[in-house]
Enzyme design. Structure first.
Site: not given
Ligand code: GAL
Length: 729
Positions: A185, A254
């Site tokens: 990110e 994600e």
């Molecule tokens: C995303 C990040 C993850 C984790 C998630 C929240 O933005 O890439 O590593 O932090 O948020 O759980």
């Protein structure tokens, strides 16, 4: 004839052998605009995050088998640099950090791996995955065009890639790793810092590509991704996302299955219907890879959670719960959805969708391939009403906020809001394990203790502790003249302490005189309280405790923790006295830590009190008990509701930080509709209860008899209220 036949079988055999050799050498992972292509085949890939240090190696095979049974093709994990290189040049790839073993377990189960090397990982992980020593490399600046940082990042990235190569773990070598990730990110950071961010991106992209892993690299949440790296999406929804270049596949790295719990916050959950809806919405709109973050969240053992007040449980409301059990209805509902998506795979990877309206707020997405394969998705975006839609003269009933999957363009095999599974009623049942407690109480140290050092003024905590310990003592003296008015009129002076975080305990002349603490939203805190002082020298001892190092933000390595002041005393004859710049002594860590009370050897050496002498409600208390493993099977936890704040060890292994005294704020824990846009604040539970009262005790840490439980309690609690419980359906 016989001779010719022999020659031809010989030729066929050679061609066969060559083709085997070639295919093992030329096995490839590539991509086009539709999908990731493995050995020439476009694939719809279903992936789930399981972070290896958040469970134990003994749990891995079962977790991965359950992931496979749940319909996953890929396991995604970050690589946790600070776990692997806690001291520069000294590596750890053992136990929970045995990365190669973890990947091999995935391989044995027949699944692929997506390796997110980072090495910045965010992940609610201490320092976002960076080792503490990195902060102290001269001239360093994190995640930007900075020489010392780039040297270290490249060194670690290369080490991991070489380790994977030498174990033949990349797919073209016959291994399971089909893709990797560099950075994490970085888009928003680059946007904020501008030019140096852009050149850093250029540098790390070509550094990664130059490592010739033979599999694609991805970068998430960043638009200016150079070829051939694929830009991917993270979030609760990603249907509208498309990679910047048309020839790259649409991937979602994600899919947030829930959210993390913070100490002091309620526990977030995400309804299975909405999670399924978001995924199918993505797939119907050309998404071909999605990864659940998290599929199994697990536990932040030790001091591995980040300085965002992240709880020890990283359950995440994931399909597999913290303890590795299937969470229903989420797990089963997603499993059926995966089956339906796989039935549609042939059409999805061959055709582009045709989209048309089926009425107000409803739509059809149809994939009709030349081969004859056809798959359709019928969507109702309305958050309140059902829709009856006509698709090729057949009527389909769609609940609000739902999508039906018709893998043959005729029969609905799955609808995201029609959940056939019942919610599982997880229980925590007491098990027979008796604790016979012993206790040892620490005194607040004094400036003349051997291991203190003195400075003028107040210093930032992490610069002094280097994260060796959560704890830093700030010690100073206050001289009170005998003619102070308050000594006569009983109006005690007011002590005010401003701290950058995270928690603070105040002792005056060794007596507990108050606590203060911050929160995720605002780690800073101010203590204000009246204090009992006497004529002459008064000892002020402040215990500042860190909840870990920050893991996110522009140059988060510069964030401060600890008492930075001002520290003032109000209500003296001379008005307010400023203690900020006077002489302070410091002590890193606790006495019990120096004595290694949490270890098996260390804990036997000190003077523990037993029976009726065991201290209750005393701050700074160590407790120890020996117990036998319960005979009942199933995952175990400690119910810590009777305790305040501190840390727990079993047989020398750190279970994590406990903080049941931090009650979840908020009153919005009522029912929550699955329909409508989800955010992490929408569906909450546990308001008014401890944010976390159960602490996972991995079975593999226990011996049949004679296990040692050690607890350090900062605030004061009742150890007789602690019990061992078993998680069960
Ligand atoms: C995303 C990040 C993850 C984790 C998630 C929240 O933005 O890439 O590593 O932090 O948020 O759980």
């Amino acid at each position: 004839m016989g001779f010719i036949w022999k020659i031809s079988t010989w030729v066929v055999s050679i061609v066969f052998i060559l083709s085997c050799i070639c295919s093992s050498v030329t096995a490839t992972v590539t991509y086009d605009d539709k999908a990731i292509i493995i050995n020439g085949q476009r694939r719809i890939l279903i992936s789930g995050s399981i972070h290896y240090p958040r469970s134990t190696p003994e749990m891995w095979p079962d977790l991965i088998q359950k992931a496979k049974d749940g319909g996953l093709d890929v396991i995604q994990t970050y690589v946790f640099w600070n776990g692997h290189e806690p001291t520069r040049g000294k590596f750890n790839f053992e136990g929970r950090y045995d990365l190669v073993r973890f990947i091999k377990v995935v391989q044995q189960a027949g699944l692929y791996v997506h390796l997110r090397i980072g090495p910045y990982v965010c992940a609610e992980w201490n320092f976002g995955g960076f080792p503490t020593w990195l902060k102290f490399v001269p001239g360093i600046s994190f995640r930007t065009d900075n020489g010392p940082f780039k040297v270290e990042m490249q060194r670690f990235t290369e080490r991991i890639v070489n380790m994977m190569k030498s174990n033949r773990l990349f797919e073209p070598q016959g291994g399971p790793i089909i893709m990797s990730q560099i950075e994490n990110e970085y888009g928003p950071i680059e946007w904020e810092i501008g030019a140096p961010g852009k050149s850093y991106t250029k540098w790390f992209s070509s550094m990664a590509v130059g490592l010739n892993t033979g599999v694609p690299w991805i970068m998430c949440k960043q638009e200016d991704v150079p070829d051939p790296i694929i830009d991917t999406c993270n979030g609760f929804y990603c249907e509208g996302f498309f990679p910047k270049k048309w020839y790259k596949p649409k991937m979602w790295t994600e899919v947030w299955t829930g959210w993390y719990t913070e100490f002091g916050g309620p526990v977030p959950y995400r309804p299975a219907e909405d999670l399924a809806f978001s995924v199918v919405r993505f797939v119907q709109n050309r998404g071909s890879f999605f990864n659940y973050y998290m599929y199994h969240g697990g536990t932040n053992f030790g001091r591995e959670s980040s300085g965002l007040f992240i709880a020890t449980s990283y359950d995440y409301d994931a399909p597999l719960d913290e303890y590795g059990l299937q969470r229903e209805p989420k797990y089963g509902h997603l499993r059926l959805m995966h089956r339906a998506i796989k039935q549609a795979e042939a059409a999805l990877v061959s055709a582009y969708p045709t989209v048309w309206s089926l009425g107000k707020n409803s739509e059809a997405h149809e994939y009709r391939a030349k081969s004859g394969a056809c798959a359709a998705f019928l969507a109702n975006y309305d958050t309140r009403s059902w829709a009856k839609v006509d698709y090729f003269n057949k009527l389909y009933d769609l609940p609000p906020w739902s999508i039906s999957i018709l893998p043959d363009c005729k029969n609905e095999v799955f609808n995201t809001a029609k959940v056939g599974f019942h919610g599982s009623h997880m229980k925590m049942l007491p098990v027979s394990a008796a604790f016979h407690w012993q206790s040892f109480t620490e005194e607040a140290p004094t400036a003349d203790d051997g291991d203190t050092f003195t400075k003028w003024g107040l210093y930032e905590q992490l610069n002094l502790t280097r994260d060796y310990s959560d704890y830093l003592w700030y010690l100073t003296d206050v001289n009170i003249a005998s003619n102070e008015w308050f000594l006569k009129n009983g109006k005690d002076p007011i002590l005010t302490i401003a701290s950058a975080g995270h928690t603070l305990q105040v002792f005056v002349n060794g007596q507990p005189s108050g606590i203060a603490y911050g929160s995720l939203e605002n780690p800073k805190l101010t203590f204000t309280g009246s204090v009992k002082l006497r004529a002459g020298i008064n000892r002020i001892s402040l215990l500042s405790s860190s909840m870990g190092l920050s893991n996110v933000g522009v140059h988060y390595e510069t964030y401060s923790t600890g008492i930075l002041g001002p520290v003032t005393l109000k209500g003296l004859n001379g008005g307010t006295r400023d203690l900020t710049k006077q002489k302070w002594s410091y002590k890193v860590g606790l006495k019990g830590q120096t004595m290694s009370l949490h270890t098996l050897g260390g804990s036997s050496s000190s003077n523990w009190l037993e029976g009726s002498l065991v201290g209750q409600k005393h701050p700074l208390s160590w407790y120890k008990a020996t117990f036998n493993a319960p005979r009942e099977s199933g995952p175990l936890a400690l119910d810590m509701s009777s305790m305040g704040k501190g840390q727990i060890w079993i047989n020398g292994e750190s279970v994590g930080r406990h903080w049941p005294a931090y009650i979840a704020r908020g009153s919005n824990c009522g029912t929550c509709s699955y329909a409508g846009t989800y955010t992490e604040k929408k569906c909450l539970s546990n308001c008014g209860q401890p944010s976390q009262k159960w602490y996972h005790v991995p079975r593999s840490w226990l011996k049949p008899t004679g296990n040692q439980l050690v607890i350090f309690e900062e605030w004061g609690g009742n150890p007789f209220g602690i019990s061992l419980v078993r998680r069960t359906l």
